[in-house]
Each structure stands twice: as structure tokens, then as C-alpha cells.
Design a protein around this motif. Sequence first.
Motif, PDB file in Angstrom:
ATOM      1  N   GLY A 210      39.446  47.749  33.680  1.00 25.93           N
ATOM      2  CA  GLY A 210      40.400  47.711  35.255  1.00 25.93           C
ATOM      3  C   GLY A 210      40.566  49.181  36.492  1.00 25.93           C
ATOM      4  O   GLY A 210      40.079  50.047  35.670  1.00 25.93           O
TER       5      GLY A 210
ATOM      6  N   ARG B  83      38.603  44.545  47.081  1.00 24.87           N
ATOM      7  CA  ARG B  83      39.335  43.786  46.232  1.00 24.87           C
ATOM      8  C   ARG B  83      37.621  42.904  46.845  1.00 24.87           C
ATOM      9  O   ARG B  83      37.834  42.250  46.249  1.00 24.87           O
ATOM     10  CB  ARG B  83      40.311  42.663  46.637  1.00 24.87           C
ATOM     11  CG  ARG B  83      40.445  41.375  46.858  1.00 24.87           C
ATOM     12  CD  ARG B  83      39.694  41.681  45.594  1.00 24.87           C
ATOM     13  NE  ARG B  83      41.219  41.780  44.568  1.00 24.87           N
ATOM     14  CZ  ARG B  83      41.971  41.967  42.438  1.00 24.87           C
ATOM     15  NH1 ARG B  83      40.087  41.510  41.958  1.00 24.87           N
ATOM     16  NH2 ARG B  83      42.430  41.778  42.310  1.00 24.87           N
TER      17      ARG B  83
ATOM     18  N   SER C 228      37.462  37.928  42.994  1.00 19.45           N
ATOM     19  CA  SER C 228      38.716  37.754  42.274  1.00 19.45           C
ATOM     20  C   SER C 228      38.887  37.928  40.998  1.00 19.45           C
ATOM     21  O   SER C 228      40.000  37.641  40.568  1.00 19.45           O
ATOM     22  CB  SER C 228      38.880  36.507  42.706  1.00 19.45           C
ATOM     23  OG  SER C 228      38.187  35.639  42.064  1.00 19.45           O
ATOM     24  N   SER C 229      38.187  38.310  40.080  1.00 19.21           N
ATOM     25  CA  SER C 229      38.607  38.046  38.906  1.00 19.21           C
ATOM     26  C   SER C 229      38.754  39.723  38.001  1.00 19.21           C
ATOM     27  O   SER C 229      38.727  40.200  36.987  1.00 19.21           O
ATOM     28  CB  SER C 229      37.111  37.596  37.843  1.00 19.21           C
ATOM     29  OG  SER C 229      35.702  38.413  38.195  1.00 19.21           O
TER      30      SER C 229
ATOM     31  N   SER D 277      40.398  43.244  37.363  1.00 17.68           N
ATOM     32  CA  SER D 277      41.434  43.860  37.394  1.00 17.68           C
ATOM     33  C   SER D 277      41.598  45.398  38.423  1.00 17.68           C
ATOM     34  O   SER D 277      40.939  46.445  37.589  1.00 17.68           O
ATOM     35  CB  SER D 277      41.852  43.946  35.964  1.00 17.68           C
ATOM     36  OG  SER D 277      42.030  42.524  35.279  1.00 17.68           O
TER      37      SER D 277
ATOM     38  N   GLY E  49      45.069  47.129  40.399  1.00 17.10           N
ATOM     39  CA  GLY E  49      46.376  47.986  39.914  1.00 17.10           C
ATOM     40  C   GLY E  49      46.285  48.826  41.296  1.00 17.10           C
ATOM     41  O   GLY E  49      45.277  49.716  41.629  1.00 17.10           O
TER      42      GLY E  49
ATOM     43  N   ARG F 163      49.097  40.470  47.146  1.00 11.08           N
ATOM     44  CA  ARG F 163      48.100  39.719  47.314  1.00 11.08           C
ATOM     45  C   ARG F 163      46.872  40.160  46.805  1.00 11.08           C
ATOM     46  O   ARG F 163      45.743  39.198  46.407  1.00 11.08           O
ATOM     47  CB  ARG F 163      47.705  39.264  48.959  1.00 11.08           C
ATOM     48  CG  ARG F 163      49.376  37.658  48.797  1.00 11.08           C
ATOM     49  CD  ARG F 163      49.200  38.147  50.093  1.00 11.08           C
ATOM     50  NE  ARG F 163      50.604  37.249  51.236  1.00 11.08           N
ATOM     51  CZ  ARG F 163      50.539  37.432  52.535  1.00 11.08           C
ATOM     52  NH1 ARG F 163      50.260  37.839  52.983  1.00 11.08           N
ATOM     53  NH2 ARG F 163      51.602  36.441  52.814  1.00 11.08           N
TER      54      ARG F 163
ATOM     55  N   TYR G  31      46.210  42.694  44.814  1.00 15.63           N
ATOM     56  CA  TYR G  31      46.086  44.063  43.802  1.00 15.63           C
ATOM     57  C   TYR G  31      47.095  43.083  41.896  1.00 15.63           C
ATOM     58  O   TYR G  31      48.415  42.095  42.956  1.00 15.63           O
ATOM     59  CB  TYR G  31      46.792  44.904  43.238  1.00 15.63           C
ATOM     60  CG  TYR G  31      46.006  45.881  44.338  1.00 15.63           C
ATOM     61  CD1 TYR G  31      45.742  47.128  43.800  1.00 15.63           C
ATOM     62  CD2 TYR G  31      46.618  46.220  45.597  1.00 15.63           C
ATOM     63  CE1 TYR G  31      44.123  47.646  44.330  1.00 15.63           C
ATOM     64  CE2 TYR G  31      45.857  47.101  46.433  1.00 15.63           C
ATOM     65  CZ  TYR G  31      44.862  47.983  45.488  1.00 15.63           C
ATOM     66  OH  TYR G  31      44.475  48.985  46.239  1.00 15.63           O
ATOM     67  N   ASP G  32      46.818  42.686  41.304  1.00 13.36           N
ATOM     68  CA  ASP G  32      47.178  41.916  40.265  1.00 13.36           C
ATOM     69  C   ASP G  32      48.128  42.986  39.162  1.00 13.36           C
ATOM     70  O   ASP G  32      48.666  42.146  38.921  1.00 13.36           O
ATOM     71  CB  ASP G  32      45.234  42.096  38.678  1.00 13.36           C
ATOM     72  CG  ASP G  32      44.837  41.208  39.619  1.00 13.36           C
ATOM     73  OD1 ASP G  32      44.418  40.627  39.441  1.00 13.36           O
ATOM     74  OD2 ASP G  32      43.668  42.012  40.125  1.00 13.36           O
ATOM     75  N   VAL G  33      48.409  44.515  39.379  1.00 12.00           N
ATOM     76  CA  VAL G  33      49.187  44.726  38.685  1.00 12.00           C
ATOM     77  C   VAL G  33      49.541  45.873  39.558  1.00 12.00           C
ATOM     78  O   VAL G  33      49.095  46.350  40.152  1.00 12.00           O
ATOM     79  CB  VAL G  33      48.951  44.955  37.957  1.00 12.00           C
ATOM     80  CG1 VAL G  33      50.221  46.564  36.825  1.00 12.00           C
ATOM     81  CG2 VAL G  33      48.704  44.610  37.052  1.00 12.00           C
TER      82      VAL G  33
ATOM     83  N   ILE H  19      55.830  39.094  39.372  1.00 17.00           N
ATOM     84  CA  ILE H  19      54.580  40.208  39.535  1.00 17.00           C
ATOM     85  C   ILE H  19      54.571  41.045  38.384  1.00 17.00           C
ATOM     86  O   ILE H  19      55.524  41.759  38.328  1.00 17.00           O
ATOM     87  CB  ILE H  19      54.400  40.673  40.879  1.00 17.00           C
ATOM     88  CG1 ILE H  19      53.746  41.407  41.540  1.00 17.00           C
ATOM     89  CG2 ILE H  19      55.921  41.695  40.899  1.00 17.00           C
ATOM     90  CD1 ILE H  19      53.354  42.077  42.515  1.00 17.00           C
TER      91      ILE H  19
END
Length: 235
Positions: free
Chosen positions: A71, A99, A104-105, A107, A109, A138, A140-142, A179
Amino acid sequence: MRTVFIETANYGAPRTIFHPGALGRFIDAAHRRGIRVVGWYLPSFAHLRRDLCRSLAVIGFRTDTGQRFDGFGLDIEADVVSPVSTRIRRMLRLSHKIRAAVGSSYSLGAIIPSPYGMNQARWYWGRVRDFPYLELARVYDVIAPMSYFTYRTSGMRQAHRYTGFNIRVIRHLSGSTDIPLHPIGGVATQASRNEVRGYVRALRERAVLGGSLYDFATTTRRQWPVLRRIPVNGL
């Protein structure tokens, strides 16, 4: 430990990736032990092309055995660009470009300033309510807030309150109670064992993704047993 975060470079570094050979061996060794590795980069937002290039270089990095980072984290803290409103626009532009490049897949942060700290120093990244938590959530995943309680508080109770405040604010202003959050705790060399206890208690109460201190090299033998109580993936 399930994940380690390692800085690959910053905006002032002479190289896009610092010590790539050693970095590759580090990733290989971590993966052999089942540990994921997140590479992070500190941008200035003054030169977005350079910041994007160096960010994507981390994501595209491969070791001699073909391993890669699990990631990427963008360290959102430099105040090179003024005013704050311009800095935020550039940060969001860079975030969306990263992004779009990775899809989209992958990771991602966002390592962000402490909401509590922004309340105390509004000149830094502006008012807490003006920071774009919703849009970052929207992209970031983390979210990994730099929740350095050692800068602003003292004692176990205050470390607990400080950490809990940051978690609550981010969840509220991002519009998401679930989140994924990984609060980064106070500077290890300045944190007492009891303060670390307060920090960890807040993480357990709030069911976050994980947590850590800054940084690994300075975390003490007395702190590690307390850190072991941090929940893994909120469980």
C-alpha cells in the motif's frame, strides 16, 4: 506487528527512492514473515509533478524478487504552500491523480494532521471544520491521523482523551462511523508507559483498524507490551 510503514523519500530528497537496494531487501524480509509494508512519501504540494512522480515510484517499486509495497501513504503535513486554501486544493488534486493512476483496488492511506492540533494551531492547516475529511474518505482506504499526544497533553487521562477526540472528529466530519483509522501515537521518546496505556485504551474503545507510535527505532521495551494490546483490524 502486522504492518510496517517506511518512508521512501520526501520532497527535498535528492533521490526519488532512497536506498532502493536496502529497501528491496527490507520488503522481502518482511514479506517472508507475513508482515505487510506500506511505503509513504512526504510531498511539498509546491511541485505537483514531482510529488506525483515520487508517489507513483513508490507504488511501482519492485524488489529484485518481484515483491512490491502492499500500500501507499501520502503524508499530508508540509506547509510549504500558502495560503492554506491553495495547499488543500493542491493536496486534493494530487490525491485524485494518485487514485486515478492506481485504480480502485490499490490500498491508499492518508496520513493527516491531528484534528486536536489543528484546533490549537489554526495557521497550520486551517480550521478543523474546513479540512476535507469527506473528500479524503472518498479517495483513501485508510486515514492515519498523526495523533501525537506528546505534543499537546501530559498524563494517561489526557492521552486517552486526546486520542479519542481525534477519532471522533474524523468519523463525524468524514460522514462515516466505520471509516478505517490507524492513529499514529505520540513520539515514543517522549511518551511515558502510562500515557501509552491511555492511548491504547482509546484505540480499543473506538475499535480502530490499528495503531502505532512514532517511531519503531525509538519505541522502548517497556512500551511494546502495552502496544501489543492494540486491536488488529478493529477486533
